[in-house]
Write a protein that holds these residues in place. Sequence first.
Motif, PDB file in Angstrom:
ATOM      1  N   LYS A   1      27.748  13.201 -16.701  1.00  0.00           N
ATOM      2  CA  LYS A   1      26.566  13.986 -17.042  1.00  0.00           C
ATOM      3  C   LYS A   1      26.855  15.002 -18.148  1.00  0.00           C
ATOM      4  N   GLU A   2      28.091  15.481 -18.216  1.00  0.00           N
ATOM      5  CA  GLU A   2      28.413  16.513 -19.195  1.00  0.00           C
ATOM      6  C   GLU A   2      29.838  16.289 -19.708  1.00  0.00           C
ATOM      7  N   LEU A   3      29.965  15.319 -20.624  1.00  0.00           N
ATOM      8  CA  LEU A   3      31.276  14.967 -21.177  1.00  0.00           C
ATOM      9  C   LEU A   3      31.914  16.124 -21.926  1.00  0.00           C
ATOM     10  N   LEU A   4      31.074  17.050 -22.393  1.00  0.00           N
ATOM     11  CA  LEU A   4      31.578  18.185 -23.156  1.00  0.00           C
ATOM     12  C   LEU A   4      32.575  19.012 -22.343  1.00  0.00           C
ATOM     13  N   LEU A   5      32.485  18.931 -21.033  1.00  0.00           N
ATOM     14  CA  LEU A   5      33.407  19.682 -20.176  1.00  0.00           C
ATOM     15  C   LEU A   5      34.860  19.300 -20.435  1.00  0.00           C
ATOM     16  N   LEU A   6      35.086  18.036 -20.810  1.00  0.00           N
ATOM     17  CA  LEU A   6      36.456  17.562 -21.033  1.00  0.00           C
ATOM     18  C   LEU A   6      37.092  18.203 -22.251  1.00  0.00           C
ATOM     19  N   THR A   7      36.297  18.815 -23.096  1.00  0.00           N
ATOM     20  CA  THR A   7      36.844  19.456 -24.303  1.00  0.00           C
ATOM     21  C   THR A   7      37.129  20.939 -24.070  1.00  0.00           C
ATOM     22  N   TYR A   8      36.772  21.465 -22.883  1.00  0.00           N
ATOM     23  CA  TYR A   8      36.943  22.881 -22.610  1.00  0.00           C
ATOM     24  C   TYR A   8      38.312  23.149 -21.984  1.00  0.00           C
ATOM     25  N   ASN A   9      38.882  24.302 -22.294  1.00  0.00           N
ATOM     26  CA  ASN A   9      40.133  24.722 -21.692  1.00  0.00           C
ATOM     27  C   ASN A   9      39.864  25.211 -20.278  1.00  0.00           C
ATOM     28  N   ALA A  10      40.559  24.619 -19.319  1.00  0.00           N
ATOM     29  CA  ALA A  10      40.281  24.922 -17.907  1.00  0.00           C
ATOM     30  C   ALA A  10      40.493  26.394 -17.586  1.00  0.00           C
ATOM     31  N   GLU A  11      41.615  26.952 -18.053  1.00  0.00           N
ATOM     32  CA  GLU A  11      41.940  28.328 -17.692  1.00  0.00           C
ATOM     33  C   GLU A  11      41.107  29.349 -18.454  1.00  0.00           C
ATOM     34  N   GLU A  12      40.827  29.074 -19.723  1.00  0.00           N
ATOM     35  CA  GLU A  12      40.126  30.051 -20.543  1.00  0.00           C
ATOM     36  C   GLU A  12      38.612  29.963 -20.405  1.00  0.00           C
ATOM     37  N   ASN A  13      38.086  28.770 -20.139  1.00  0.00           N
ATOM     38  CA  ASN A  13      36.636  28.577 -20.135  1.00  0.00           C
ATOM     39  C   ASN A  13      36.066  28.271 -18.755  1.00  0.00           C
ATOM     40  N   ILE A  14      36.569  27.234 -18.110  1.00  0.00           N
ATOM     41  CA  ILE A  14      35.943  26.740 -16.893  1.00  0.00           C
ATOM     42  C   ILE A  14      36.255  27.623 -15.688  1.00  0.00           C
ATOM     43  N   ARG A  15      37.521  28.002 -15.513  1.00  0.00           N
ATOM     44  CA  ARG A  15      37.872  28.797 -14.336  1.00  0.00           C
ATOM     45  C   ARG A  15      37.147  30.148 -14.292  1.00  0.00           C
ATOM     46  N   PRO A  16      37.038  30.876 -15.406  1.00  0.00           N
ATOM     47  CA  PRO A  16      36.291  32.142 -15.354  1.00  0.00           C
ATOM     48  C   PRO A  16      34.825  31.948 -14.955  1.00  0.00           C
ATOM     49  N   THR A  17      34.246  30.840 -15.398  1.00  0.00           N
ATOM     50  CA  THR A  17      32.858  30.565 -15.024  1.00  0.00           C
ATOM     51  C   THR A  17      32.748  30.302 -13.529  1.00  0.00           C
ATOM     52  N   ILE A  18      33.674  29.505 -13.003  1.00  0.00           N
ATOM     53  CA  ILE A  18      33.661  29.208 -11.568  1.00  0.00           C
ATOM     54  C   ILE A  18      33.855  30.483 -10.756  1.00  0.00           C
ATOM     55  N   GLN A  19      34.760  31.334 -11.190  1.00  0.00           N
ATOM     56  CA  GLN A  19      35.004  32.583 -10.464  1.00  0.00           C
ATOM     57  C   GLN A  19      33.781  33.492 -10.502  1.00  0.00           C
ATOM     58  N   TYR A  20      33.100  33.507 -11.648  1.00  0.00           N
ATOM     59  CA  TYR A  20      31.887  34.315 -11.750  1.00  0.00           C
ATOM     60  C   TYR A  20      30.819  33.796 -10.792  1.00  0.00           C
ATOM     61  N   LEU A  21      30.672  32.483 -10.733  1.00  0.00           N
ATOM     62  CA  LEU A  21      29.674  31.899  -9.833  1.00  0.00           C
ATOM     63  C   LEU A  21      30.016  32.182  -8.373  1.00  0.00           C
ATOM     64  N   LEU A  22      31.295  32.115  -8.037  1.00  0.00           N
ATOM     65  CA  LEU A  22      31.719  32.305  -6.653  1.00  0.00           C
ATOM     66  C   LEU A  22      31.649  33.769  -6.219  1.00  0.00           C
ATOM     67  N   LYS A  23      32.102  34.650  -7.067  1.00  0.00           N
ATOM     68  CA  LYS A  23      32.276  36.049  -6.677  1.00  0.00           C
ATOM     69  C   LYS A  23      31.141  36.958  -7.130  1.00  0.00           C
TER      70      LYS A  23
END
Length: 356
Positions: A1-23
């Motif tokens: 659904k969102e292939l663009l995710l594979l181009t993102y850096n997990a630690e710099e981009n994706i993890r901060p977003t997940i932490q924001y959503l969770l916390k």
Amino acid sequence: KELLLLTYNAEENIRPTIQYLLKGSLGTCLGVVERKGVSTLLLEDDQEEEKNQIVRERLKALVMGHPKVLSSSLERNLKPTVDFFLSDVGLSELEFGKVMYRRGGTLLEANVERTLTAKVDFLRRELGLELEDEGDDCGPMLEEISWDGQVKLDAPLSSSKNDNDNEIAHKLSNYEKTRLLAQMIATAPDILTLSIDNNLKPKFDYFRKNLNFTKEQLQYVIMKRPQLLALNLDRNIIPKVEFFLQERQPVNFGTVADKYEGGLGMTMDEIREWIVLFPQTLTFVLESRIRSRTLDVVKYDLQVGDEDGMAPMNFISRNEPSWKKWIEANLHAQENMTAGYNARSASVGNNELDVE
């Protein structure tokens, strides 16, 4: 659904977003919503891991359905969207959680300025909920403010008693306007996914021009049943109104609903006053509920109203046991009407509708 995710850096981009959503506020608000007896509010203070698990599961469902959320900018998109709903719209934590639970992915992907703000401003203008200067006198008009902060409007005057379409009978305070809009969005968040020009505006135009709602009546109807704005105008709302307008046709007590070719035989004025008092009427399905209930009313030759000998104005919204109980309790009072009706029905002859 969102292939663009594979181009993102997990630690710099994706993890901060997940932490924001969770916390952050979004995860907290999702957790407090009660579904199937599950809510973070129902757990004890020391059940922190169980609370986190509820939030994780709900965010997982949101992200799996709309993975683009993880590729959205935290600062330019997600945070402004959350702030918009909690601050600008004024949703409570529980209301925001309900909105996110139902339409979170779609709304988090929307642009705040171009989409969400434009739609909220449109609704405020159409419903007379535009905020005024703090110095203006916007006195209370409430029927009540319940313990949970819910604002309720007084039922509007009938059209015959309210000749000024440009004034609301009771002036709303900014607090009341904010709460009414928030309650509407929390009840029917689908509204914010609809196009203004192609969807919302034509409905407001139809209610004003065809049903001739006054400004006060329109405000009351939409506030009481905001789900009406999510219904399709051409396939849903208009066919129901036309059915109510259509003349009644002779039937007998063996006629079934799908063989009934008539309507309810009401005037537009009668329909308007009825819908203002019971807007939920338009939310029921035409074929499976409205037509069958109308057939009952026609069979017993009843008019719709609040006087003795009439079908109650909530006859469509009553559940089946309640409606059957009403019919049984009122049959004796209708014996004379029924006798007259049967005599008229017998005279129809060859014009009688088919009976299954």
